[in-house]
Design an enzyme around this catalytic site. Structure first.
Site, PDB file in Angstrom:
ATOM      1  N   GLU A  36      -1.660  11.895   2.265  1.00  0.00           N
ATOM      2  CA  GLU A  36      -3.030  11.501   1.998  1.00  0.00           C
ATOM      3  C   GLU A  36      -3.897  12.541   2.706  1.00  0.00           C
ATOM      4  OE1 GLU A  36      -4.426   7.928   3.912  1.00  0.00           O
ATOM      5  OE2 GLU A  36      -6.198   7.809   2.620  1.00  0.00           O
ATOM      6  N   ARG A 262      10.924   7.253  10.447  1.00  0.00           N
ATOM      7  CA  ARG A 262       9.999   8.341  10.770  1.00  0.00           C
ATOM      8  C   ARG A 262      10.379   8.967  12.106  1.00  0.00           C
ATOM      9  NH1 ARG A 262       5.204   5.493  10.187  1.00  0.00           N
ATOM     10  NH2 ARG A 262       4.327   7.536   9.825  1.00  0.00           N
ATOM     11  N   LYS A 272      -1.778   9.314  12.919  1.00  0.00           N
ATOM     12  CA  LYS A 272      -2.967  10.074  12.522  1.00  0.00           C
ATOM     13  C   LYS A 272      -4.219   9.517  13.173  1.00  0.00           C
ATOM     14  CE  LYS A 272      -1.948  11.666   7.871  1.00  0.00           C
ATOM     15  NZ  LYS A 272      -2.420  11.534   6.488  1.00  0.00           N
TER      16      LYS A 272
END
Length: 559
Positions: A36, A262, A272
């Site tokens: 994104e 992850r 983020k």
RNA sequence: UGGGGAGUCGCCAAGUGGUAAGGCACCGGUCUUUGGAGCCGGCAUUCGGUGGUUCGAAUCCACCCUCCCCAGCCA
């Protein structure tokens, strides 16, 4: 000759890919990396990039770079550009497979109308608050919305008017009609579209409704004929919805989603949101601050793409939660830089040494290897004169047991030059050492003694005459605890010593002309790279990582 | 206390019924004109726990424990 059956240790995703290829389920593999554009890529993304592009490369397929730009309120073109640059820098290329979820908005919209006509989606006019209340909880089933049974015509009309911009934000949403009793909350009539009167960085003001990730993602995968849609663990519970959409929409392909754990690394943060906070509140200089775990930060820090790729490989791919030791990353960086970084001598904290028996005004040059690990790297010449700088840390007036470096009366080797013996210590009124006196042995020219004696230490040095002053930025871990996320606000764990600026280090003259991002090993100190702030008049270096230092360890242990 | 996942050395990670790979870290030694690098060696009688099946279990079965994810009109 024994033909070893090479049992490769494939990760579980590659095992699935191989099986699907072997069984003929797919003729070739197509993966995708779907960021994104709402922030910079970090090393966690690098793991995903290496996985997705890696699989595509290994099995002769291709990997699409697809921007998941379904939320106009958070996304910016600037981020998209940074992401492309970072993926390329890591060494991967998407060829002409650059896509955007926003490219599919029209198709996605048409499919939504199909769902409505099929009685599988409806417009809900509950408020966000009411929808939440109706959703139930982890232990209680949800309740159906009073708008759930609107007719297809009524839904179609409302949905079209949503698109036409007739309603304010939040007035209606489009929901999938699945099962409000589902034990999986994601299946309790998930929202597919919401109204957002906001310009999108690519579609401008063309749309007033935007699809949700859960809706757009599987359908985008189908449009691109992705075979293996690889994402992280938190999407595991969304897979039934992914599959529901693939089954209930007339899509051209049937992609499948697989989830892996992850990447996490200790002494840093990877979300983020937190990285954005560090940038916006100026705890760091920007997304590319060399202390950041972002790709841009690692690049500016001096890491190589190969080091990051090797790191991603060693870290593995599995489903268990993990926290990787930052030591492993540093190891990979040293491993690569040791092979490729030219060596140079630089003194961070200069201590002048006057060689008393070396003639005033005399100069000579010594030949020294650019990289002992690489015979093809050649040699260079470094100047030598009567006044030299050595590292303050390389001298102790009263050396403890395991300190092998210079001390009064002790002889050491100056790398590629001469053996010198310390004959005196000059101090100021405050008792601080300001200069050393020494003598050199002319017979040791080049660094070898004809009588075979071998000093226990070899020091790096720079001739005062011709030395170049440079700024050197020494970085340490950004946080001083292994897991900054635990124990209150992560910002309280910031390491106040994560950046130390050395304003005037002395470098050998050969360093002149180095350009930003050039990487060097400063012998005995570590790997350094020329920072973006550097100018020909004033060179600025970033320390990428130190060299292992046995003495530092011994010293630390005795403290 | 619903659903979905995961538990093998300090950190990762192979292993898929035949008697615990490998990497990082760590500890020795060797070599060395970087106390770097390299090289050699050490480092889980044991696989979350307890029972069971089996000649044999980290691998199969049962029960239990712990951790992670899901209640955004974020992704």
């Amino acid at each position: 000759m024994t033909a070893e059956a090479p049992t490769r240790n494939l990760d579980f995703i590659r095992e699935i890919v191989e099986e699907d290829l072997r069984s003929g389920k797919y003729k070739s593999v197509v993966t995708r990396f779907p960021p994104e554009p709402n922030g910079y890529l970090h090393i966690g993304h690098a793991k995903s990039i290496c996985l997705n592009f890696g699989i595509a490369n290994e099995y002769g397929g291709h990997c699409n770079l697809r921007f998941d730009d379904t939320n106009p309120t958070k996304e910016e073109a600037e981020y998209a550009e940074a992401i492309k640059r970072d993926v390329n820098w890591l060494g991967f290329s998407w060829g002409d497979h650059l896509y955007h979820a926003s490219d599919y908005f029209e198709q996605l919209y048409l499919w939504a109308e199909d769902l409505i006509r099929d009685g599988k989606a409806y417009v809900d006019s509950l408020t966000a608050e009411e929808i939440r209340e109706h959703r139930g909880s982890l232990t209680e089933p949800g309740r159906e919305s009073p708008y759930r049974n609107r007719t297809a015509d009524e839904n179609l009309d409302l949905f079209r008017r949503m698109r036409a911009g007739e309603f304010p934000d939040g007035a209606h949403v489009l929901r999938a009609k699945i099962d409000m009793q589902s034990p999986n909350i994601n299946m309790r009539d998930p929202v597919l579209y919401r109204i957002r009167h906001e310009d999108h960085h690519r579609t401008g003001d063309r749309w007033d409704i935007y699809p949700m990730y859960d809706y757009a993602h599987p359908l985008s995968d189908a449009i691109e004929r992705i075979t293996h849609s690889i994402c992280t663990l938190e999407f595991e519970a969304h897979r039934p919805l992914y599959d529901w959409l693939i089954e209930n929409v007339r899509v051209p392909a049937t992609p499948h989603q697989y989830e892996f754990a992850r990447l996490n690394i200790n002494y840093t943060v990877m979300s983020k949101r937190k990285l954005l906070r560090l940038v916006e509140d100026h705890y760091v200089s920007g997304w590319d601050d060399p202390r950041m775990p972002t790709i841009a930060g690692l690049r500016r820090r001096g890491c190589t793409p190969a080091a990051i790729r090797n790191f991603a490989e060693r870290v593995g791919v599995a489903k268990r939660e993990n926290v990787i030791d930052v030591d492993l990353l540093e190891f990979c960086v040293r491993e690569d830089l040791n092979r490729v970084a030219p060596r140079v001598m630089g003194v961070l904290r200069p201590l002048p040494v006057v060689i008393e028996n070396y003639p005033e005004g005399q100069r000579e040059e010594f030949e020294t290897p650019n990289n002992p690990e690489d015979a093809t790297a050649g040699t260079r010449k470094v100047p030598f004169s009567r006044v030299l700088y050595i590292e303050r840390d390389d001298f102790m007036e009263e050396p403890p047991k395991k300190f092998f470096r210079l001390a009064p009366g002790r002889e050491v080797r100056l790398r590629s030059a001469y053996f010198i013996t310390c004959t005196g210590v000059v101090k100021d009124e405050g008792g601080n050492i300001v200069e050393l006196r020494a003598t050199y042995d002319p017979a040791t020219r080049g660094g070898d003694a004809p009588d075979g004696r071998r000093p226990k230490a070899t020091l790096h040095w720079v001739s005062a005459q011709g030395a170049i002053d440079c700024e050197v930025r020494l970085y340490d871990r950004l946080f001083n605890v292994e897991d900054p996320e635990s124990g209150g606000d992560f910002l309280t764990h910031l390491n106040p010593q994560s950046l130390e600026i050395v304003p005037a280090a002395k470098l050998e003259p050969g360093i002149r002309g180095a350009s930003p991002l050039d990487r060097f090993q400063f012998e005995r100190l570590g790997y350094f790279t020329v920072d973006l702030d550097s100018t020909p008049e004033k060179l600025v270096f970033n320390r990428t990582v130190t060299l292992k230092d046995t003495w530092a360890k011994v010293k630390g242990e005795s403290k």
